[in-house]
Motif scaffolding. Structure first.
Motif, short mmCIF file in Angstrom:
data_model
loop_
_atom_site.label_atom_id
_atom_site.label_comp_id
_atom_site.label_asym_id
_atom_site.label_seq_id
_atom_site.Cartn_x
_atom_site.Cartn_y
_atom_site.Cartn_z
N LYS A 19 0.86 -1.19 0.00
CA LYS A 19 0.00 0.00 0.00
C LYS A 19 0.89 1.23 0.00
CE LYS A 19 -4.16 -1.56 2.25
NZ LYS A 19 -5.15 -1.28 3.27
N LYS A 47 -6.43 -6.41 -9.66
CA LYS A 47 -6.48 -6.41 -8.20
C LYS A 47 -6.01 -5.09 -7.60
CE LYS A 47 -6.04 -11.23 -6.92
NZ LYS A 47 -5.19 -12.18 -6.17
N SER A 49 -6.25 -1.48 -6.26
CA SER A 49 -7.34 -0.62 -5.80
C SER A 49 -6.79 0.75 -5.45
CB SER A 49 -8.06 -1.24 -4.58
OG SER A 49 -7.24 -1.18 -3.45
N ARG A 51 -8.01 4.33 -3.55
CA ARG A 51 -9.04 4.95 -2.72
C ARG A 51 -8.64 6.39 -2.41
NH1 ARG A 51 -10.58 0.53 1.90
NH2 ARG A 51 -11.36 -1.04 0.46
N SER A 62 -3.26 0.29 -3.59
CA SER A 62 -2.91 -1.05 -3.11
C SER A 62 -2.67 -1.96 -4.30
CB SER A 62 -4.03 -1.63 -2.24
OG SER A 62 -4.23 -0.83 -1.10
#
Length: 90
Positions: A19, A47, A49, A51, A62
């Motif tokens: 991350k 996969k 991500s 945010r 991530s």
């Protein structure tokens, strides 16, 4: 009383998550993915991500990779920390 040791990672380690949090800029996600592609080619882009923070100032990216060794992880962390937008790498 003994000190608690961090858990040992067995390599290769599939689905190892990295991350990265940084200032939300137009190219931050792409810069993070370029670092990941350089050190962990073939990671699953589906996969990944991203945010945004509540105010949209920062974003968390991530990425799941197959970790091949501690040297690889150190190199990824060092290169991600070199990105000017990066505030934290976990």
């Amino acid at each position: 009383m003994s000190e608690q040791q961090p858990p040992k990672i067995e390599f290769p380690c599939p689905d190892y998550v990295i991350k990265c949090m940084g200032t939300a800029t137009a190219g931050y996600r792409e810069a993070v993915l370029n670092v990941m592609e350089r050190h962990a080619p073939g990671f699953d882009i589906n996969k990944v991500s991203v945010r945004p923070s509540r105010n949209g100032t920062f974003e968390s990216v991530s990425v799941f990779i197959t970790a091949t060794g501690i040297e690889q992880l150190h190199a990824i962390h060092e290169d991600l920390k070199k990105l000017p937008e990066t505030k934290m790498v976990l």
